[in-house]
Design an enzyme around this catalytic site. Structure first.
Site, short mmCIF file in Angstrom:
data_model
loop_
_atom_site.label_atom_id
_atom_site.label_comp_id
_atom_site.label_asym_id
_atom_site.label_seq_id
_atom_site.Cartn_x
_atom_site.Cartn_y
_atom_site.Cartn_z
N LYS A 82 0.80 -1.22 0.00
CA LYS A 82 0.00 0.00 0.00
C LYS A 82 0.85 1.28 0.00
O LYS A 82 0.46 2.29 -0.57
CB LYS A 82 -0.95 0.00 1.19
CG LYS A 82 -2.12 -0.96 0.99
CD LYS A 82 -3.24 -0.67 1.96
CE LYS A 82 -4.52 -1.37 1.54
NZ LYS A 82 -4.43 -2.83 1.68
N GLU A 104 -10.07 7.57 3.18
CA GLU A 104 -11.04 6.74 3.92
C GLU A 104 -10.43 5.35 4.01
O GLU A 104 -9.59 4.98 3.19
CB GLU A 104 -12.43 6.69 3.27
CG GLU A 104 -12.54 6.91 1.79
CD GLU A 104 -11.92 5.89 0.90
OE1 GLU A 104 -11.75 4.72 1.34
OE2 GLU A 104 -11.61 6.25 -0.26
N SER A 370 1.38 -9.85 -1.24
CA SER A 370 1.07 -8.42 -1.07
C SER A 370 1.37 -7.89 0.33
O SER A 370 1.60 -6.70 0.49
CB SER A 370 -0.39 -8.16 -1.44
OG SER A 370 -1.25 -9.01 -0.70
C1 LIG Z 1 -5.25 -3.80 1.15
C2 LIG Z 1 -4.60 -5.08 0.87
C3 LIG Z 1 -4.98 -5.89 -0.23
C4 LIG Z 1 -6.15 -5.56 -1.11
O1 LIG Z 1 -6.05 -4.40 -1.86
P1 LIG Z 1 -5.75 -4.41 -3.42
O2 LIG Z 1 -6.03 -3.02 -3.84
O3 LIG Z 1 -6.69 -5.41 -4.04
O4 LIG Z 1 -4.35 -4.79 -3.59
C5 LIG Z 1 -4.27 -7.05 -0.47
N1 LIG Z 1 -3.25 -7.43 0.32
C6 LIG Z 1 -2.86 -6.70 1.39
C7 LIG Z 1 -1.73 -7.18 2.23
C8 LIG Z 1 -3.52 -5.50 1.70
O5 LIG Z 1 -3.14 -4.78 2.77
#
Ligand SMILES: *Cc1c(COP(=O)(O)O)cnc(C)c1O
Length: 385
Positions: A82, A104, A370
């Site tokens: 993020k 938000e 992610s």
């Molecule tokens: C917020 C988040 C997501 C989902 O958001 P995307 O916009 O779909 O990437 C996925 N993995 C993690 C670790 C997150 O914090």
């Protein structure tokens, strides 16, 4: 700009001025090497880029198929991808002469990443959050406050994400002279889906170079989880023109035959939400449906419009993984590799394990990891009882 019929700017007239101003500013920095240099410096010295591309040998061996590589966004500052986006938007806002950031947040992860960017760049940061979410995510509220941000609990409607989106839009309409609205995924009205994709595309660009270095060729598959869709778009975009199979994994929650999932692409219908035309989970002729996922970050009733376009065009395949499949993958990666993944990322790992199991040993699968799982320990502890 639209992605075929998807995307657009379905917003109140009063929001057109700040959106047009943002589009123009984004277009000008996209061609400005000074901006790119400043951003690259922060990504290198603060965020921790490039993130590693790691060959998960133990996991690959345990599955008994293709080689599984993990793109380690979990090692970036804040523990997820993020920050790539919030830092870039904050830097852009600063160039535009803004002094204040608003955002938000549902689960709080995007609020925390925005608060980090605000602290780093010396900008006032205010975050809208449904009062129900404020209560459920107390630790993230405290994190934001520690980082110097102000959190506004939103008491209207269902007191969750969609109500805080309305409040943030309302704030921006009256404050855009000095304020930038930091949107947290490839969602919302133009130019956000395109801009956030470009900021997250650093993931796929790096992965492409790194796999060429390790394997001397492109991967057979790239797999990522899809909430709003930013980590997936960031991974996929640099591979769109290549012969690489791209798979997005949505959350099937308690099952696709229940109402407790958030599979907007698989089961949603076209509609307008959050300023964009996309696939949305709806009920009773247009109401936003309730959603569920064990991972708070995937719990969003819509999806980025570019994913809607990529689904309809057939370029990307979208599948689902249940809470239980994600939990199993969470355990498996922890035990085999000593890496505790975020529950969101565990959905991608779950599907990657399925895919890799059916492939020859020399095939290559990249999974976007992610985020890290430390934030999810309480939920997992509860679920394992
Ligand atoms: C917020 C988040 C997501 C989902 O958001 P995307 O916009 O779909 O990437 C996925 N993995 C993690 C670790 C997150 O914090």
């Amino acid at each position: 700009m639209k992605f075929d019929e998807f995307g657009g700017m379905y917003v109140p007239e009063a929001m057109m001025a700040p959106l047009n101003e943002l589009s123009d500013a984004y277009r000008s920095v996209a061609a400005d090497s000074g901006f790119k240099d400043s951003l690259d410096e922060i990504l290198g010295t603060y965020v921790g880029r490039p993130s590693m591309l790691y060959l998960a040998k133990n996991l690959s061996k345990a599955i008994g198929g293709a080689k599984i590589y993990l793109k380690r966004e979990d090692l970036m500052h804040g523990g997820a991808h993020k920050i790539n986006n919030t830092i870039a938007q904050a830097l852009l806002a600063k160039r535009m002469g803004k002094t204040r950031l608003i955002a938000e947040t549902g689960a709080g992860q995007h609020g925390v990443a925005t608060a980090m960017a605000g602290a780093l760049l010396g900008m006032d940061t205010e975050v809208y959050m449904g009062s129900l979410d404020v209560h459920r995510q107390r630790m993230n509220v405290f994190r934001m406050e520690l980082l110097g941000a102000k959190v506004h609990p939103v008491d209207t409607g269902s007191r969750t994400l969609k109500d805080s989106i309305n409040e943030a839009m309302r704030d921006w309409i009256s404050s855009y002279e000095n304020t930038h609205y930091v949107v947290g995924s490839v969602v919302g009205p133009h130019p956000y889906p395109e801009m956030v994709r470009d900021f997250q595309a650093v993931i796929g660009k790096e992965a492409r170079e790194q796999i060429m270095e390790c394997e001397g060729r492109l991967p057979d598959y790239a797999i990522a989880c899809v909430g709003g869709g930013s980590n997936a778009m960031g991974m996929f975009y640099p591979f769109i023109g290549d012969d690489v199979k791209l798979i997005g994994v949505e959350a099937a929650g308690r099952g696709m035959d229940t109402k407790e999932h958030c599979a907007s692409l698989t089961l949603g219908e076209k509609g307008v939400f959050h300023g964009m035309l996309t696939y949305i989970l709806q009920e009773n002729g247009g109401q936003i449906a309730g959603t569920h996922s064990i991972s708070a970050g995937l719990d969003y009733p819509g999806v980025g419009p570019e994913h809607a376009f990529l689904k309809d065009s057939g370029r990307v395949e979208y599948v689902c993984a249940t809470d239980k499949e994600a939990l199993d993958a969470f355990m498996k990666l922890s035990r085999t590799e000593g890496i505790i993944p975020a529950l969101e990322s565990s959905h991608a790992v779950a599907h990657a394990m399925n895919v890799a199991g059916g492939l020859p040993k020399d095939d290559v699968v990249i999974v976007n990891l992610s985020g890290r799982g430390d934030k999810d320990l309480e939920i997992v502890m509860e679920a394992l009882k």
